[in-house]
Design a protein around this motif. Structure first.
Motif, PDB file in Angstrom:
ATOM      1  N   TYR A   8       0.833  -1.199   0.000  1.00 14.69           N
ATOM      2  CA  TYR A   8       0.000   0.000   0.000  1.00 14.69           C
ATOM      3  C   TYR A   8       0.871   1.254   0.000  1.00 14.69           C
ATOM      4  CZ  TYR A   8      -4.038  -2.946   1.157  1.00 14.69           C
ATOM      5  OH  TYR A   8      -5.041  -3.883   1.137  1.00 14.69           O
ATOM      6  N   THR A  19      -6.007   8.877  -3.289  1.00 12.88           N
ATOM      7  CA  THR A  19      -7.208   8.571  -4.063  1.00 12.88           C
ATOM      8  C   THR A  19      -6.861   7.760  -5.319  1.00 12.88           C
ATOM      9  OG1 THR A  19      -8.262  10.600  -3.284  1.00 12.88           O
ATOM     10  CG2 THR A  19      -9.187   9.559  -5.259  1.00 12.88           C
ATOM     11  N   ALA A  22      -5.755   4.230  -4.426  1.00 10.98           N
ATOM     12  CA  ALA A  22      -6.872   3.412  -3.960  1.00 10.98           C
ATOM     13  C   ALA A  22      -7.734   2.938  -5.118  1.00 10.98           C
ATOM     14  CB  ALA A  22      -7.716   4.216  -2.964  1.00 10.98           C
ATOM     15  N   GLU A  23      -8.037   3.841  -6.063  1.00  8.49           N
ATOM     16  CA  GLU A  23      -8.981   3.515  -7.130  1.00  8.49           C
ATOM     17  C   GLU A  23      -8.339   2.767  -8.297  1.00  8.49           C
ATOM     18  OE1 GLU A  23     -10.724   7.209  -8.247  1.00  8.49           O
ATOM     19  OE2 GLU A  23     -11.918   7.410  -6.401  1.00  8.49           O
ATOM     20  N   ASN A  27      -7.569  -1.025  -5.865  1.00 11.36           N
ATOM     21  CA  ASN A  27      -8.977  -1.420  -5.900  1.00 11.36           C
ATOM     22  C   ASN A  27      -9.584  -1.467  -4.495  1.00 11.36           C
ATOM     23  OD1 ASN A  27     -11.347  -2.129  -7.217  1.00 11.36           O
ATOM     24  ND2 ASN A  27     -10.937  -4.327  -7.045  1.00 11.36           N
ATOM     25  N   THR A  28      -9.387  -0.409  -3.752  1.00  8.78           N
ATOM     26  CA  THR A  28      -9.937  -0.288  -2.400  1.00  8.78           C
ATOM     27  C   THR A  28     -10.447   1.123  -2.211  1.00  8.78           C
ATOM     28  OG1 THR A  28      -9.489  -0.712  -0.057  1.00  8.78           O
ATOM     29  CG2 THR A  28      -7.749   0.382  -1.315  1.00  8.78           C
ATOM     30  N   SER A  29     -11.004   1.411  -1.060  1.00 10.19           N
ATOM     31  CA  SER A  29     -11.518   2.758  -0.810  1.00 10.19           C
ATOM     32  C   SER A  29     -10.425   3.647  -0.231  1.00 10.19           C
ATOM     33  CB  SER A  29     -12.714   2.705   0.155  1.00 10.19           C
ATOM     34  OG  SER A  29     -12.279   2.268   1.438  1.00 10.19           O
ATOM     35  N   GLN A  30     -10.571   4.950  -0.467  1.00 12.65           N
ATOM     36  CA  GLN A  30      -9.558   5.890   0.041  1.00 12.65           C
ATOM     37  C   GLN A  30      -9.514   5.922   1.574  1.00 12.65           C
ATOM     38  OE1 GLN A  30     -10.084   9.160   1.477  1.00 12.65           O
ATOM     39  NE2 GLN A  30      -7.863   9.549   1.615  1.00 12.65           N
ATOM     40  N   PRO A  31     -10.655   5.902   2.274  1.00 12.36           N
ATOM     41  CA  PRO A  31     -10.583   5.885   3.753  1.00 12.36           C
ATOM     42  C   PRO A  31      -9.873   4.641   4.298  1.00 12.36           C
ATOM     43  CG  PRO A  31     -12.755   6.578   3.021  1.00 12.36           C
ATOM     44  CD  PRO A  31     -12.041   6.094   1.800  1.00 12.36           C
ATOM     45  N   SER A  32     -10.156   3.475   3.669  1.00  6.15           N
ATOM     46  CA  SER A  32      -9.495   2.248   4.121  1.00  6.15           C
ATOM     47  C   SER A  32      -7.990   2.327   3.910  1.00  6.15           C
ATOM     48  CB  SER A  32     -10.065   1.047   3.358  1.00  6.15           C
ATOM     49  OG  SER A  32      -9.353  -0.136   3.678  1.00  6.15           O
ATOM     50  N   SER A  34      -6.191   5.057   3.811  1.00  7.14           N
ATOM     51  CA  SER A  34      -5.641   6.028   4.769  1.00  7.14           C
ATOM     52  C   SER A  34      -5.392   5.357   6.117  1.00  7.14           C
ATOM     53  CB  SER A  34      -6.598   7.209   4.933  1.00  7.14           C
ATOM     54  OG  SER A  34      -6.702   7.942   3.731  1.00  7.14           O
TER      55      SER A  34
END
Length: 296
Positions: A8, A19, A22-23, A27-32, A34
Motif C-alpha cells: 500500500y 485517491t 486506492a482507485e 482497488n480499495t476505498s480511500q478511507p481504508s 488512509s
C-alpha cells in the motif's frame, strides 16, 4: 507490519495520491487506504508522508523507508518463487538432433515415445547436416542425434534405425521416366550432380556405387541439400542419386526410378556419446524398432 502495508505504501508513493492509488492500483476505498497508512506509520514510529490538497509527499523518513520497502517485497517474491521451484520435481532436459529432412518422418514418433515415459521432458531440438551433428555429439552439446555414419566417430555409439536405398532422380520429362529402372551405365553423357562434402555418407555411397559398376563418373555439379538438388535438376536437367525418402519433398516436375540391380544404401543411425548413460538415451535406443520404418 505486514507485506500488504508495504504494498500500500509503495502504491501511494508511486501514484503521489491516496485517491489514485486506492482507485486505480489497489482497488480499495480511500478511507481504508488512509487507515492502512496510519497503521504503518504507527508501527514504524514516525510520519512517512504528508498530505495536502495537491496529493502526498514523502517525508525524509518516508523516502528512506521506500527503498527498503521495495527491497523487502522483491525478496518476499523471490522467496515464494524459490519455494515453488523447490517443491516441483526437476524437469528433464534432452538435446536431440535430426539430420536435415529426417525430422519430418521421425519427430512425431520420437516425441511420442519420450513424452509417454517422461511427460514433463524439455526437448531441445536442432536440425543440421549430419557431420555437424556428429561434432556436437562428440563435444557433448547434444544428447543424441539421428545421423549418418560419419568418419572419426570413435567416441560415439551408433544404433541403426533404418537403411535408405538410393534412387535416381531427374526431370519428369526425361527419357529415364519411360524406364522401370535405371542402370549406372545408362548415365552416359547425362549431366550428373554429386552430393557435396556436406553429405559425405551419401557422397561416398554414390562414388563407390559407380566405381563398383566400372563407370567413370564425371559429375558436373555438386549439391548441398534437397532444395539445392531440386533447383539444379530443374535448371540443368541433371540426373543424380538421392536417398529414397527424399521423394516426399520432390515436386511433380521431378521423377525418380529405382536402381537396376543392387542399389547403394546409406544407414540412418541414432548416435550418442559413449559416456552418456542417460535413461532417456536408453529409452530411445530400446524404441528403435518403432522408429525404423522407411518414410514413403
Amino acid at each position: 507490519m505486514e507485506l500488504r502495508h508495504l504494498r500500500y505504501f509503495i502504491a501511494v508513493a508511486d501514484a503521489g495520491s491516496l485517491t489514485v492509488a486506492a482507485e486505480k492500483t489497489l482497488n480499495t476505498s480511500q478511507p481504508s487506504l488512509s487507515r492502512q497508512i496510519r497503521d504503518l506509520e504507527q508501527e514504524v514510529g514516525t510520519q512517512l508522508m504528508t498530505r495536502s490538497a495537491q496529493g502526498i509527499e514523502l517525508t525524509s523518513a518516508g523516502k528512506a523507508f521506500l527503498d527498503h520497502a521495495r527491497m523487502a517485497l522483491l525478496q518476499a517474491d523471490a522467496a515464494k518463487e524459490a519455494a515453488l521451484r523447490a517443491a516441483q520435481p526437476p524437469k528433464p532436459t534432452f538435446a536431440l538432433g535430426f539430420m536435415s529432412g529426417a525430422e519430418i518422418g521421425l519427430l512425431p514418433e520420437v516425441t511420442g515415445v519420450l513424452r509417454e515415459e517422461f511427460p514433463g521432458i524439455d526437448l531441445r531440438l536442432s536440425s543440421d547436416y549430419s557431420p555437424v551433428l556428429a561434432k556436437a555429439l562428440i563435444r557433448r552439446k547434444l544428447d543424441a542425434a539421428f545421423i549418418r555414419r560419419e568418419e572419426h566417430m570413435e567416441d560415439l555409439a551408433c544404433t541403426r534405425v533404418r537403411t535408405d536405398p538410393l534412387v535416381f532422380v531427374f526431370p519428369s520429362d526425361h527419357r529415364f521416366s519411360t524406364q522401370a529402372t535405371v542402370a549406372p551405365e545408362d548415365i552416359g553423357d547425362e549431366v550428373f550432380c554429386l552430393p557435396s562434402k556436406a553429405a559425405p555418407a551419401v557422397r561416398r555411397a554414390v562414388l563407390e556405387y559407380f566405381d563398383r559398376a566400372g563407370v567413370d563418373l564425371k559429375p558436373e555439379h555438386e549439391v548441398h541439400n534437397v532444395v539445392h538438388a531440386i533447383s539444379m535438376i530443374t535448371s540443368t536437367r541433371a540426373v543424380m542419386l538421392l536417398p529414397a525418402y527424399t521423394k516426399r519433398y520432390l515436386p511433380e516436375s521431378i521423377a525418380t526410378r529405382p536402381v537396376r540391380g543392387e542399389a547403394p544404401t546409406v544407414d540412418l543411425v541414432i548416435a550418442h556419446h559413449k559416456a552418456n548413460k542417460s535413461p532417456i538415451v536408453k529409452l530411445l535406443i530400446s524404441s528403435v524398432g518403432k522408429l525404423g520404418g522407411t518414410p514413403s
